[in-house]
Design a protein around this motif. Structure first.
Motif, PDB file in Angstrom:
ATOM      1  N   LYS A 108       0.817  -1.214   0.000  1.00 28.13           N
ATOM      2  CA  LYS A 108       0.000   0.000   0.000  1.00 28.13           C
ATOM      3  C   LYS A 108       0.853   1.267   0.000  1.00 28.13           C
ATOM      4  N   GLY A 109       2.147   1.114   0.231  1.00 31.87           N
ATOM      5  CA  GLY A 109       3.018   2.282   0.334  1.00 31.87           C
ATOM      6  C   GLY A 109       2.922   2.969   1.678  1.00 31.87           C
ATOM      7  N   ASP A 110       2.352   2.296   2.666  1.00 35.32           N
ATOM      8  CA  ASP A 110       2.139   2.884   3.988  1.00 35.32           C
ATOM      9  C   ASP A 110       3.421   2.753   4.815  1.00 35.32           C
ATOM     10  N   THR A 111       3.656   3.720   5.694  1.00 28.91           N
ATOM     11  CA  THR A 111       4.818   3.669   6.581  1.00 28.91           C
ATOM     12  C   THR A 111       4.438   3.933   8.041  1.00 28.91           C
TER      13      THR A 111
ATOM     14  N   ARG B 150       6.880   2.103  -3.350  1.00 23.69           N
ATOM     15  CA  ARG B 150       5.752   2.682  -4.085  1.00 23.69           C
ATOM     16  C   ARG B 150       5.905   4.168  -4.384  1.00 23.69           C
ATOM     17  N   ASN B 151       6.842   4.849  -3.713  1.00 22.58           N
ATOM     18  CA  ASN B 151       6.903   6.308  -3.842  1.00 22.58           C
ATOM     19  C   ASN B 151       8.341   6.807  -3.700  1.00 22.58           C
ATOM     20  N   TRP B 152       9.247   6.161  -4.425  1.00 26.05           N
ATOM     21  CA  TRP B 152      10.666   6.549  -4.403  1.00 26.05           C
ATOM     22  C   TRP B 152      10.808   7.970  -4.925  1.00 26.05           C
TER      23      TRP B 152
ATOM     24  N   THR C 206       8.467  11.031  -8.495  1.00 25.01           N
ATOM     25  CA  THR C 206       8.298   9.817  -7.694  1.00 25.01           C
ATOM     26  C   THR C 206       8.191   8.612  -8.623  1.00 25.01           C
ATOM     27  N   ILE C 207       8.677   7.487  -8.151  1.00 25.47           N
ATOM     28  CA  ILE C 207       8.690   6.260  -8.940  1.00 25.47           C
ATOM     29  C   ILE C 207       7.982   5.169  -8.155  1.00 25.47           C
TER      30      ILE C 207
END
Length: 333
Positions: free
Chosen positions: A81-84, A166-168, A175-176
């Motif tokens: 999910k790209g959650d941190t 998910r959000n480099w 962002t990648i």
């Protein structure tokens, strides 16, 4: 198939999967070097170890001790999910990342409770302190779940796996989405040698940007004969507590990506830099090694009509998981 042939096949399956992990444990106990570490606990360590798991021969969730698959599922879906923020994990009763944000809170000016310095070691050695630690940890979790502002401040782990996958953030300010990109590349260029996702961003490994620098730092996919394989490079691995999770998590990820791309599963190859057994896990490892392996479970994913990003925890189940009991051990923080 004769009974003997069936037994030989069953032994072969075990030897190509769980035995690879147990052999690593034995090797480190026999040949590991004594090393200090960041946590002050001490380790037996070896450098550069590789295991291979044939995913067509059972799902590699250890049977010589119970490994909680529900935690592996929720953590992996959290990454995807790209959650941190640990708030998602706590909502799913997953506590495996709590110690790092808790440490940030108790070391902050906002914390007014009893001294929690070196809480990881002290809670193992002092029963009275352990009760204090549990009380403060429960308060911390309650505030994360109930107070959005507090969760934003102290529940976020920074630029860890979900962010990097998910959000480099590029040097040009773009962002990648590495996961979406690698799925696209597997589908369109399956022979590519660049099917790679990296979590190691040198700008983001300082304590003020990430609570814990990524341990599993890079994985690469490989397609041949309609099968998807994955190799993980892990810079550092806690052999007793962490590595069993990592094996199952990346095996699950390989299954999910293979499903998304219309492929069968091949191998999961696990390459570890510093593979270590903490000195306060040695007796637990010996207990585990005294147990007999059991047949591996099989994995079921019900994602018809769903993308990999829409899969829910209940869509992923195991059949035939019959492990030995859990073995408790402290987390080194």
């Amino acid at each position: 198939m004769s009974r003997n042939s069936f037994r030989e096949n069953e032994v072969s399956v075990l030897e190509t999967n769980e035995k690879a992990y147990l052999d690593m444990c034995r090797y480190i106990l026999e040949h590991g070097a004594h090393k200090g570490d960041r946590t002050g606990t001490g380790t037996l360590s070896t450098f550069g170890y590789q295991m291979r798991f044939d995913l067509s021969k059972g799902f590699p969730l250890l049977t010589t001790k119970q490994v909680p698959f529900r935690l592996i599922k929720s953590e992996l879906l959290w990454f995807l999910k790209g959650d941190t923020n640990i708030r998602y994990l706590l909502k799913h009763n997953n506590n495996i990342w709590n110690e790092w944000p808790f440490k940030q809170w108790v070391e902050s000016d906002d914390y007014t409770g009893p001294d929690m310095t070196n809480f990881g070691l002290r809670s193992q050695q002092d029963d009275d302190f352990h009760e204090q630690y549990k009380e403060q940890m429960n308060r911390f979790k309650e505030r994360i779940l109930e107070d959005g502002t507090f969760a934003d401040t102290y529940g976020d782990l920074g630029n860890v796996y979900g962010k990097q996958w998910r959000n480099w953030e590029s040097s040009q300010g773009h962002t990648i989405d590495q996961i979406k990109q690698v799925i696209h590349d597997i589908k369109t260029s399956p022979d590519s040698r660049r099917l790679i996702v990296s979590a190691w961003n040198p700008e983001d490994i300082t304590p003020d940007r990430a609570a814990l620098p990524p341990c599993h730092i890079l994985f690469q996919f490989y397609v041949v004969n309609g099968k998807l394989s994955c190799q993980l490079y892990q810079r550092s691995g806690d052999v007793f507590l962490g590595i069993p999770f990592n094996i199952a998590s990346y095996a699950l990820l390989t299954h999910l990506i293979a499903e998304e791309c219309g492929l069968e599963v091949g191998e999961f190859i696990h390459t570890i830099g510093d593979a270590h057994i903490y000195t306060n896990h040695i007796e637990q490892i010996k207990t585990q090694l005294s147990r007999e392996m059991r047949p591996l479970p099989s994995l079921k994913i019900e994602k018809e009509g769903k993308s990999i990003f829409d899969v829910e925890i209940e869509d992923i189940t195991l059949d035939g998981y019959d492990p030995h009991p859990r073995i408790k051990a402290p987390v080194a923080v």
